[in-house]
Design an enzyme around this catalytic site. Structure first.
Site, PDB file in Angstrom:
ATOM      1  N   ASN A   1      -3.051   4.208   4.783  1.00 22.47           N
ATOM      2  CA  ASN A   1      -3.671   3.103   4.049  1.00 22.47           C
ATOM      3  C   ASN A   1      -3.461   1.791   4.779  1.00 22.47           C
ATOM      4  O   ASN A   1      -4.367   0.945   4.849  1.00 22.47           O
ATOM      5  CB  ASN A   1      -3.068   2.983   2.645  1.00 22.47           C
ATOM      6  CG  ASN A   1      -3.134   4.279   1.868  1.00 22.47           C
ATOM      7  OD1 ASN A   1      -2.129   4.943   1.687  1.00 22.47           O
ATOM      8  ND2 ASN A   1      -4.325   4.665   1.450  1.00 22.47           N
TER       9      ASN A   1
ATOM     10  N   LYS B   1      15.095  -0.338   5.162  1.00 20.88           N
ATOM     11  CA  LYS B   1      14.699   0.339   3.925  1.00 20.88           C
ATOM     12  C   LYS B   1      14.920   1.844   4.023  1.00 20.88           C
ATOM     13  O   LYS B   1      15.495   2.466   3.116  1.00 20.88           O
ATOM     14  CB  LYS B   1      13.201   0.048   3.659  1.00 20.88           C
ATOM     15  CG  LYS B   1      12.545   0.876   2.568  1.00 20.88           C
ATOM     16  CD  LYS B   1      12.793   0.337   1.182  1.00 20.88           C
ATOM     17  CE  LYS B   1      12.260   1.250   0.094  1.00 20.88           C
ATOM     18  NZ  LYS B   1      10.832   1.079  -0.184  1.00 20.88           N
TER      19      LYS B   1
ATOM     20  N   THR C   1       6.091   0.641   2.270  1.00 19.25           N
ATOM     21  CA  THR C   1       7.135   1.384   2.980  1.00 19.25           C
ATOM     22  C   THR C   1       6.457   2.406   3.875  1.00 19.25           C
ATOM     23  O   THR C   1       5.852   3.365   3.395  1.00 19.25           O
ATOM     24  CB  THR C   1       8.070   2.089   1.985  1.00 19.25           C
ATOM     25  OG1 THR C   1       8.757   1.104   1.233  1.00 19.25           O
ATOM     26  CG2 THR C   1       9.096   2.941   2.714  1.00 19.25           C
TER      27      THR C   1
ATOM     28  N   LYS D   1       9.040  11.245   0.029  1.00 16.45           N
ATOM     29  CA  LYS D   1       8.210  10.519   1.003  1.00 16.45           C
ATOM     30  C   LYS D   1       9.081   9.661   1.931  1.00 16.45           C
ATOM     31  O   LYS D   1       8.921   9.687   3.157  1.00 16.45           O
ATOM     32  CB  LYS D   1       7.209   9.612   0.269  1.00 16.45           C
ATOM     33  CG  LYS D   1       6.351   8.764   1.201  1.00 16.45           C
ATOM     34  CD  LYS D   1       5.915   7.461   0.540  1.00 16.45           C
ATOM     35  CE  LYS D   1       5.594   6.399   1.583  1.00 16.45           C
ATOM     36  NZ  LYS D   1       5.515   5.040   1.034  1.00 16.45           N
TER      37      LYS D   1
ATOM     38  N   LEU E   1       0.820  -1.208   0.000  1.00 15.37           N
ATOM     39  CA  LEU E   1       0.000   0.000   0.000  1.00 15.37           C
ATOM     40  C   LEU E   1       0.858   1.265   0.000  1.00 15.37           C
ATOM     41  O   LEU E   1       2.035   1.213   0.347  1.00 15.37           O
ATOM     42  CB  LEU E   1      -0.920  -0.030   1.224  1.00 15.37           C
ATOM     43  CG  LEU E   1      -1.822  -1.283   1.243  1.00 15.37           C
ATOM     44  CD1 LEU E   1      -2.233  -1.639   2.660  1.00 15.37           C
ATOM     45  CD2 LEU E   1      -3.033  -1.091   0.353  1.00 15.37           C
ATOM     46  N   PRO E   2       0.260   2.403  -0.396  1.00 19.11           N
ATOM     47  CA  PRO E   2       1.085   3.599  -0.600  1.00 19.11           C
ATOM     48  C   PRO E   2       1.681   4.218   0.663  1.00 19.11           C
ATOM     49  O   PRO E   2       2.797   4.716   0.629  1.00 19.11           O
ATOM     50  CB  PRO E   2       0.127   4.600  -1.265  1.00 19.11           C
ATOM     51  CG  PRO E   2      -1.040   3.811  -1.723  1.00 19.11           C
ATOM     52  CD  PRO E   2      -1.121   2.592  -0.858  1.00 19.11           C
TER      53      PRO E   2
END
Lengths: 304, 304, 304, 304
Positions: free
Chosen positions: D76, D177, D102, D252, D71-72
């Site tokens: 979400n 990450k 992420t 982001k 998911l973004p």
């Protein structure tokens, strides 16, 4: 013996946007002016007002024992003083040389040493205030050099400025100018970021300005030169960032701050980042706008 | 119907360094105070002054329909309002809930929504001014929330502060506070860098301060709270950076600024770097000093 | 005519930590060395190994038509070339002058012009690699200057280095060195921040290093010179940051990067901040440690 | 008991640019896939390939005891797991829930706690590699969660990725990450600044790249993904910065790095400035370009 008692000739080198109105104010105060500039056309207007125009700084130094220089940057100052047709080629013993350019204080010190070898006195006296203040004789001069000569320098500088402040040894005038402009740059970007953030968080810009100005966030950029269009009148932000103090000039002054900080091993984290931000603005189309346009630079472009 | 006309009971949750003197000022103005705090010992002094002490925010909400909260951070506010013994468990319809904590405006909005569901009104009203201003009732309150309730809020807040400013919808009080403190942080670091550079360049710090304050470098940190020892009296820099506004608190407020900027996708280059500098100071022994000790942090250590 | 075919005398000016082992390698390769240094004691060891020691750069230039200089900074280079006892006072026409100092490329260009006026050729050839590489003859030379002279320069430099790279016109050797070290500085601080953040988030530093090195975060500082104690052996972080490349030297190189960027009006946001961080470290007790100690600098002090 | 031995149904929530090719790879490996997405049209293609499409995450959880989510952003994920039609409404005891989004590691930890209360296991497994790697099954998964479940997770993730790395407790996959991408961002901006400076100083960009890559300035952005047009083929800089990893996505991820650093009180000076630079680029027309376009952003605009 230098001519101080009466209004004898004053030399003037550098008749640009700032130098020209400064020289005019000397004329207005009754001083005979002997001037020169690399661009002959810059000299015409002053000549019509009664100044004598000569071909080189050396020739000016041959005639006048008090000389004011107002030049764009360090290399110009080095050329005008120590070049083949420079002031020091023909300077009279005891002459007073006042440089109002904004340059590296280290160069001011070099010029002072070179002048001293010729028996002359060099002082640095950079200004704050723009073309308007130069025209109206309201500049502030920050003066560095031997204290005994300050009175003589002040006599001339007072014709062109409202404040003449003695800062200390040679180079401290430049130091004061550079320090002020670095803090100004930081305050302006800080104000722009803060106003932008506040607006995004739902605050009215006029209200936020009022709150900052009654609180500890207050600074010259928030209360006198607010960068947000619509908050104040009579400032560049009210006029599409025309006029005022150009981003290029601010980037130049921050370059001087950066150099002096590097040379003295002084950490300037915000000062250094401020320099980079104005440098980036110059590269992205803001070179000719007032430096308060950093508010516009930080906002989202239309259509994004 | 909420009791506004007369001096009926006011609830108070959070009796720390700031909350305690604030609650005392309510008592001084004749308001009966019903208070609670997680640390029972914090309640004793207030109890001796006549306040009624209860066991939980829920119990306070059961008795008082005007409640002020003053807590260290967002999680505390969430717990005190929406936790199992929180205010909203027993809040009366029509109650006025005023939160003076400095927290993320997004949390203020959440609390306002949660309060609305219970028929109550939530306003954010963070303060500027430290423990001294809290004691003397000279705080500034920046208030966000529905405008019709501002008069009722102001009635209470005026007992504790000299200025009560309406900022707009819920969260804008926090926004104003965060914005001011971000610009303050930038101005302070900028002043410290500038003073340090000037001193290295040979300028006397008092003279440089005078020049900045008559020029465009002027800001609250240069003219009211100068970070250089020996320049001003009565400020933390004159007292080895004791007292004042701790570096940890400034780092916390800049963390809020950073978060709101990230969430609203607003670039804050200097604000962000200022945050990192105070964060680094916290890690290197400056956590408990006044935030103007950044001047000391940037100077060379002795013996280096 | 310059002596290139056979192993005739080579001049060497500057016998410091780097210059001394470099000159020794010339001797090892069979070149007669004529050397000088401002500190006579630096010359003894080389003299015992067979070098001829003279009193000044001018005297060296009088005897040798190939000269290598290795000096701490720009002012030293200016003095050694253009000072009253400098190389250019007695340089022979056609001499090859190779400067391996790390200095401002603008100074390299000035020296090249001055040398050209005397009929000599000046090349800049700064090195990468530290004292160890200098001793073992494994330096990398980045060479700027007229391309036709590169072969002659390479003949000598190959005795002292494993790589000799031609970069372009005079000054580009310096430019390459400065660029590499700026990116190195950024990569090192970035690695230190990243490792510190990862550890705080619960990652094992060895595992995080492994992940970075197989991913797009990989850089020389993560895979070859990791700044976190315990991750790699044989690097300064494994030895309390002793040895390696000192923070002071990195701060000096970043000062050069900053100056060239300012002079060419190039924005270097991270490069500039990296400079400030190493500058701050110098002021806070890290001057003598390897530059990878920035990891330690960013971590919380014990007892905080 | 969860079905691990044989290729029983696997749930998949989130069929965007990344999720869709990932789910296809599960189908290719013979797993029956039960999928859902908020946009019905995203489901069609997968349905035609044999997947069963359901209306909500809750329904997927009712049928499959192994579920992957992609998911973004954090909100979400919170909605898909804990919302009114979320996975946890109908999750079976012992289910394995793998989130490849992420997001903030703190949210991963919250989800793990919420899953645990329902008797299920939650693991975070964000990916590196873009749409291309997702299509070809060459993603790298960084996995956080209880170690005993890693084998079960790896069985599924291996169908979609070339590397599956166990990082530690829940949230450490996200941490790895975020750390990698922060260092990547710093390395890319650093490379862009360095290449730009080198070019201004007269260096050929291909030569400078070669020098950096054989020296300590080497990093992934210089040797694999060079941002300067003309230096490498097959990278976004060779294609007007189309394709690749968008500036918005990098901004982001840096926002997540910034948040976790703020929450853990970790100083990230370069990381924080990198965040601001990409944020500024988003506001100035670079949102849709590959993040290596920072090279272009820093260069002077034409006509300036």
């Amino acid at each position: 013996i230098r001519s101080m008692a009466s209004k004898t000739q004053v030399g003037f080198v550098g008749l640009g946007n700032m130098g020209s109105p400064m020289a005019k104010n000397l004329l207005k105060h009754g001083y005979p002016v002997i001037a020169t500039d690399v661009f002959p056309e810059s000299c015409k207007e002053l000549q019509e007002l009664g100044a004598q125009i000569l071909d080189s700084p050396a020739e000016v130094a041959d005639k006048a024992d008090r000389i004011i220089t107002m030049l764009p940057s360090s290399p110009n100052v080095i050329e005008v003083y120590t070049g083949p047709n420079g002031i020091l080629k023909k300077v009279k013993k005891g002459s007073l040389l006042i440089d109002s350019s904004t340059i590296d204080p280290a160069v001011s010190k070099e010029m002072a040493l070179a002048a001293e070898k010729m028996g002359a006195v060099f002082m640095d006296a950079p200004v704050s205030g723009g073309v308007g203040a130069a025209s109206s004789g309201k500049l502030t001069f920050m003066v560095g050099g031997v204290e005994e000569e300050f009175t003589a320098a002040k006599e001339l500088l007072s014709c062109m400025g409202a404040n003449v402040v003695y800062c200390g040894q040679v180079g401290t005038g430049q130091a004061a100018k550079i320090c002020n402009n670095m803090l100004l740059a930081i305050g302006m970007i800080g104000t722009a970021e803060t106003m932008n953030l506040g607006i995004r968080l739902g605050l009215d810009p006029k209200l936020l300005t009022k709150i900052l100005n009654m609180s500890s966030g207050r600074c010259w950029s928030s209360d006198t030169y607010n960068p947000v269009p619509g908050v104040m009148e009579g400032v560049p932000s009210a006029n599409n960032y025309q006029g005022g103090f150009g981003t290029t000039l601010m980037a130049k002054d921050l370059g001087l701050a950066q150099n002096t900080a590097t040379n003295t091993k002084t950490p300037i984290l915000l000062g250094s980042l401020a320099h980079q931000i104005f440098r980036m603005m110059c590269a992205r189309g803001y070179a000719g706008k007032d430096f308060s346009s950093v508010f516009q630079f930080l906002r989202e472009e239309e259509g994004q």
